[in-house]
Motif scaffolding. Structure first.
Motif, PDB file in Angstrom:
ATOM      1  N   ASN A  49       0.839  -1.194   0.000  1.00 17.48           N
ATOM      2  CA  ASN A  49       0.000   0.000   0.000  1.00 17.48           C
ATOM      3  C   ASN A  49       0.871   1.240   0.000  1.00 17.48           C
ATOM      4  N   LEU A  50       0.224   2.390  -0.035  1.00 16.07           N
ATOM      5  CA  LEU A  50       0.962   3.647  -0.055  1.00 16.07           C
ATOM      6  C   LEU A  50       0.948   4.343   1.288  1.00 16.07           C
ATOM      7  N   THR A  51       0.231   3.770   2.250  1.00 17.87           N
ATOM      8  CA  THR A  51       0.083   4.434   3.542  1.00 17.87           C
ATOM      9  C   THR A  51       0.626   3.580   4.678  1.00 17.87           C
ATOM     10  N   ALA A  52       1.002   4.250   5.758  1.00 19.30           N
ATOM     11  CA  ALA A  52       1.366   3.545   6.982  1.00 19.30           C
ATOM     12  C   ALA A  52       0.073   3.081   7.646  1.00 19.30           C
ATOM     13  N   GLY A  53       0.131   1.917   8.265  1.00 20.11           N
ATOM     14  CA  GLY A  53      -1.082   1.391   8.897  1.00 20.11           C
ATOM     15  C   GLY A  53      -1.763   0.385   8.009  1.00 20.11           C
ATOM     16  N   GLY A  54      -2.713  -0.334   8.595  1.00 20.58           N
ATOM     17  CA  GLY A  54      -3.369  -1.432   7.884  1.00 20.58           C
ATOM     18  C   GLY A  54      -4.344  -0.963   6.817  1.00 20.58           C
ATOM     19  N   SER A  55      -4.307  -1.640   5.672  1.00 16.26           N
ATOM     20  CA  SER A  55      -5.278  -1.353   4.615  1.00 16.26           C
ATOM     21  C   SER A  55      -5.993  -2.620   4.167  1.00 16.26           C
ATOM     22  N   GLY A  56      -5.560  -3.780   4.666  1.00 11.30           N
ATOM     23  CA  GLY A  56      -6.183  -5.031   4.265  1.00 11.30           C
ATOM     24  C   GLY A  56      -5.281  -5.913   3.435  1.00 11.30           C
ATOM     25  N   LYS A  57      -3.963  -5.655   3.490  1.00 10.71           N
ATOM     26  CA  LYS A  57      -3.030  -6.425   2.666  1.00 10.71           C
ATOM     27  C   LYS A  57      -3.011  -7.908   3.023  1.00 10.71           C
ATOM     28  N   LYS A 153       9.834  -6.947  -9.240  1.00  6.98           N
ATOM     29  CA  LYS A 153       8.486  -7.496  -9.139  1.00  6.98           C
ATOM     30  C   LYS A 153       7.899  -7.752 -10.525  1.00  6.98           C
ATOM     31  N   ASP A 154       7.227  -8.876 -10.662  1.00  6.18           N
ATOM     32  CA  ASP A 154       6.547  -9.189 -11.913  1.00  6.18           C
ATOM     33  C   ASP A 154       5.107  -8.687 -11.910  1.00  6.18           C
ATOM     34  N   LEU A 155       4.567  -8.484 -10.710  1.00  8.83           N
ATOM     35  CA  LEU A 155       3.210  -7.953 -10.574  1.00  8.83           C
ATOM     36  C   LEU A 155       3.135  -7.197  -9.247  1.00  8.83           C
ATOM     37  N   SER A 156       2.763  -5.931  -9.312  1.00  3.99           N
ATOM     38  CA  SER A 156       2.660  -5.114  -8.099  1.00  3.99           C
ATOM     39  C   SER A 156       1.212  -4.686  -7.901  1.00  3.99           C
ATOM     40  N   ILE A 157       0.683  -5.026  -6.739  1.00  8.04           N
ATOM     41  CA  ILE A 157      -0.714  -4.742  -6.419  1.00  8.04           C
ATOM     42  C   ILE A 157      -0.779  -3.772  -5.242  1.00  8.04           C
ATOM     43  N   LEU A 158      -1.522  -2.692  -5.423  1.00  8.36           N
ATOM     44  CA  LEU A 158      -1.753  -1.739  -4.350  1.00  8.36           C
ATOM     45  C   LEU A 158      -3.102  -2.018  -3.704  1.00  8.36           C
ATOM     46  N   ARG A 170      -0.937  13.491   2.573  1.00  7.09           N
ATOM     47  CA  ARG A 170       0.411  14.004   2.793  1.00  7.09           C
ATOM     48  C   ARG A 170       1.367  12.897   3.225  1.00  7.09           C
ATOM     49  N   LEU A 171       2.652  13.174   3.039  1.00  8.88           N
ATOM     50  CA  LEU A 171       3.688  12.200   3.374  1.00  8.88           C
ATOM     51  C   LEU A 171       3.976  12.184   4.876  1.00  8.88           C
ATOM     52  N   ILE A 172       4.464  11.031   5.344  1.00 13.84           N
ATOM     53  CA  ILE A 172       4.937  10.893   6.722  1.00 13.84           C
ATOM     54  C   ILE A 172       5.993  11.987   7.002  1.00 13.84           C
ATOM     55  N   PRO A 173       5.944  12.699   8.139  1.00 15.49           N
ATOM     56  CA  PRO A 173       5.063  12.502   9.293  1.00 15.49           C
ATOM     57  C   PRO A 173       3.813  13.377   9.295  1.00 15.49           C
ATOM     58  N   SER A 174       3.642  14.258   8.286  1.00 12.29           N
ATOM     59  CA  SER A 174       2.470  15.131   8.302  1.00 12.29           C
ATOM     60  C   SER A 174       1.222  14.420   7.805  1.00 12.29           C
ATOM     61  N   GLY A 175       1.391  13.239   7.245  1.00 11.37           N
ATOM     62  CA  GLY A 175       0.279  12.420   6.777  1.00 11.37           C
ATOM     63  C   GLY A 175       0.699  10.963   6.747  1.00 11.37           C
ATOM     64  N   PRO A 176      -0.161  10.078   6.239  1.00 13.98           N
ATOM     65  CA  PRO A 176       0.144   8.645   6.290  1.00 13.98           C
ATOM     66  C   PRO A 176       0.902   8.097   5.087  1.00 13.98           C
ATOM     67  N   LEU A 177       1.130   8.907   4.063  1.00 10.86           N
ATOM     68  CA  LEU A 177       1.703   8.385   2.820  1.00 10.86           C
ATOM     69  C   LEU A 177       3.171   8.012   2.956  1.00 10.86           C
ATOM     70  N   ARG A 178       3.510   6.848   2.433  1.00 15.57           N
ATOM     71  CA  ARG A 178       4.904   6.398   2.394  1.00 15.57           C
ATOM     72  C   ARG A 178       5.636   6.981   1.195  1.00 15.57           C
ATOM     73  N   GLU A 179       4.879   7.374   0.201  1.00 14.56           N
ATOM     74  CA  GLU A 179       5.428   7.994  -0.994  1.00 14.56           C
ATOM     75  C   GLU A 179       4.281   8.736  -1.682  1.00 14.56           C
ATOM     76  N   PRO A 180       4.588   9.674  -2.595  1.00 14.51           N
ATOM     77  CA  PRO A 180       3.520  10.379  -3.301  1.00 14.51           C
ATOM     78  C   PRO A 180       2.628   9.411  -4.070  1.00 14.51           C
ATOM     79  N   ILE A 181       1.349   9.727  -4.130  1.00 13.91           N
ATOM     80  CA  ILE A 181       0.379   8.835  -4.773  1.00 13.91           C
ATOM     81  C   ILE A 181       0.750   8.576  -6.230  1.00 13.91           C
ATOM     82  N   HIS A 182       1.082   9.628  -6.988  1.00 11.47           N
ATOM     83  CA  HIS A 182       1.372   9.443  -8.416  1.00 11.47           C
ATOM     84  C   HIS A 182       2.609   8.585  -8.634  1.00 11.47           C
ATOM     85  N   ASN A 183       3.601   8.688  -7.733  1.00 16.67           N
ATOM     86  CA  ASN A 183       4.809   7.849  -7.857  1.00 16.67           C
ATOM     87  C   ASN A 183       4.459   6.373  -7.670  1.00 16.67           C
ATOM     88  N   GLY A 184       3.663   6.090  -6.640  1.00 13.17           N
ATOM     89  CA  GLY A 184       3.281   4.712  -6.369  1.00 13.17           C
ATOM     90  C   GLY A 184       2.447   4.111  -7.475  1.00 13.17           C
TER      91      GLY A 184
END
Length: 334
Positions: A49-57, A153-158, A170-184
């Protein structure tokens, strides 16, 4: 850690921390640019995922393993083993290892799969994948390895939660994102959106995912009999996951009468003091049952397990044909 409340909006604290997010951004960019990913002899599927914390992976990773096994493959799951003391590579054995050894999520996956899918932990993902291949894996499932550039990776799933989305964006620490959305999204081959059965995918998320392969996934109880213990009872619920409210919402959607809740930080190690406090609070509230998540239950000492139950969950594909099509190039099936 406990998910900060200020991650939900772009308020003062979030804005104040933006300069630190700039440093985090530079670090994430450099990590990807300077990496030299290793290509393995077997396909690698990454679920992240792109965020810190659980998303259901985790339930999605297990569901993918089941789908691959039905296609005649022998997938092994490789996890970093966050929270565990063992470095690995180590194949997880519920009879020999504790959450303290290997981390709560790998132990939970090993118990949920009844060892039908081997689970490995390794701080070094390359070494973990090579150990799995040596043990017979013909496909590697990387659990939460999207930002790790060490393996090709042969297949990357978000995986994205339909309700939580990307919070304040926003990105850590001001938000939960591990990286910018468009980059991911550039590196993602597909997006799985976790949602409730009767919900549609959030319009804002749909706009963000334009041009990407998107499918929804529903998280349901894996054992319907456990729900019978909740009928006509007040339930005290507690959770130590990234977003505890997701668990409480799941119970509410199952028409469970949740009388009180108690949050703990993600990956929290429960002490006897914590659990005695929970039992005391539940008694004060007149609760007839105490429920937690699978991930939390594996960390509870045996002496407390008679008084506490957990809700097993599983991922159900909203569109099985999409999943089969996505995996077909790797499995050699149609």
């Amino acid at each position: 850690m406990q998910t900060p409340e200020f991650w939900k909006s772009r308020g003062f604290i979030s804005t104040f921390l933006l300069p630190l997010s700039g440093f985090y951004y530079l670090g994430s960019i450099l990590r990807q640019k300077l990496s030299n990913p290793i290509k393995l002899d077997v396909p690698v599927i990454c679920v992240g995922n792109l965020t810190a914390g659980g998303s259901g992976k985790t339930p999605i990773t297990l569901a993918l393993a089941d789908t691959l096994k039905k296609a005649g493959k022998n997938p092994h799951i490789v996890s970093r083993g966050y929270g565990g003391e063992q470095e690995g590579p180590l194949r997880v054995s519920p009879s020999h290892h504790s959450a303290h050894d290997v981390g709560d999520e790998p132990l939970m996956m090993a118990l949920a799969s009844s060892q039908s899918t081997p689970i490995w932990i390794s701080k070094n993902r390359v070494n973990g994948a090579k150990a799995a291949i040596k043990d017979g894996a013909d496909i590697i499932l990387l659990d939460d390895g999207f930002q790790n550039p060490s393996l090709q990776k042969d297949l990357s799933i978000l995986v994205v939660d339909n309700k939580i989305g990307f919070s304040n964006g926003r990105l850590i620490p001001s938000g939960p994102l591990r990286e910018p959305i468009h980059n991911g999204l550039k590196r993602a081959d597909a997006v799985f959106v976790i949602k409730q059965p009767n919900d549609t995918i959030n319009e804002e998320l749909s706009d963000v995912f334009t041009g990407k392969e998107v499918s929804s996934v529903i998280i349901t109880p894996a054992d319907e009999t456990c729900l019978s213990r909740l009928i006509n009872k007040k339930v005290f619920a507690f959770a130590g996951i990234g977003y505890p409210q997701k668990f409480y919402d799941t119970l509410a959607n199952l028409a469970v009468d949740v009388c009180e809740t108690k949050d703990f930080p993600d990956h929290h190690r429960y002490t006897e003091g914590d659990l005695n406090k929970i039992l005391s609070l539940a008694k004060e509230m007149g609760a007839g049952a105490i429920f937690t998540t699978e991930k939390d239950f594996v960390k509870i000492p045996d002496k407390f397990k008679e008084a506490i139950s957990y809700l097993p969950i599983r991922a159900v594909w909203d569109n099985p044909q999409f999943i089969n099509s996505l995996l077909s190039k790797l499995t050699g099936t149609t």
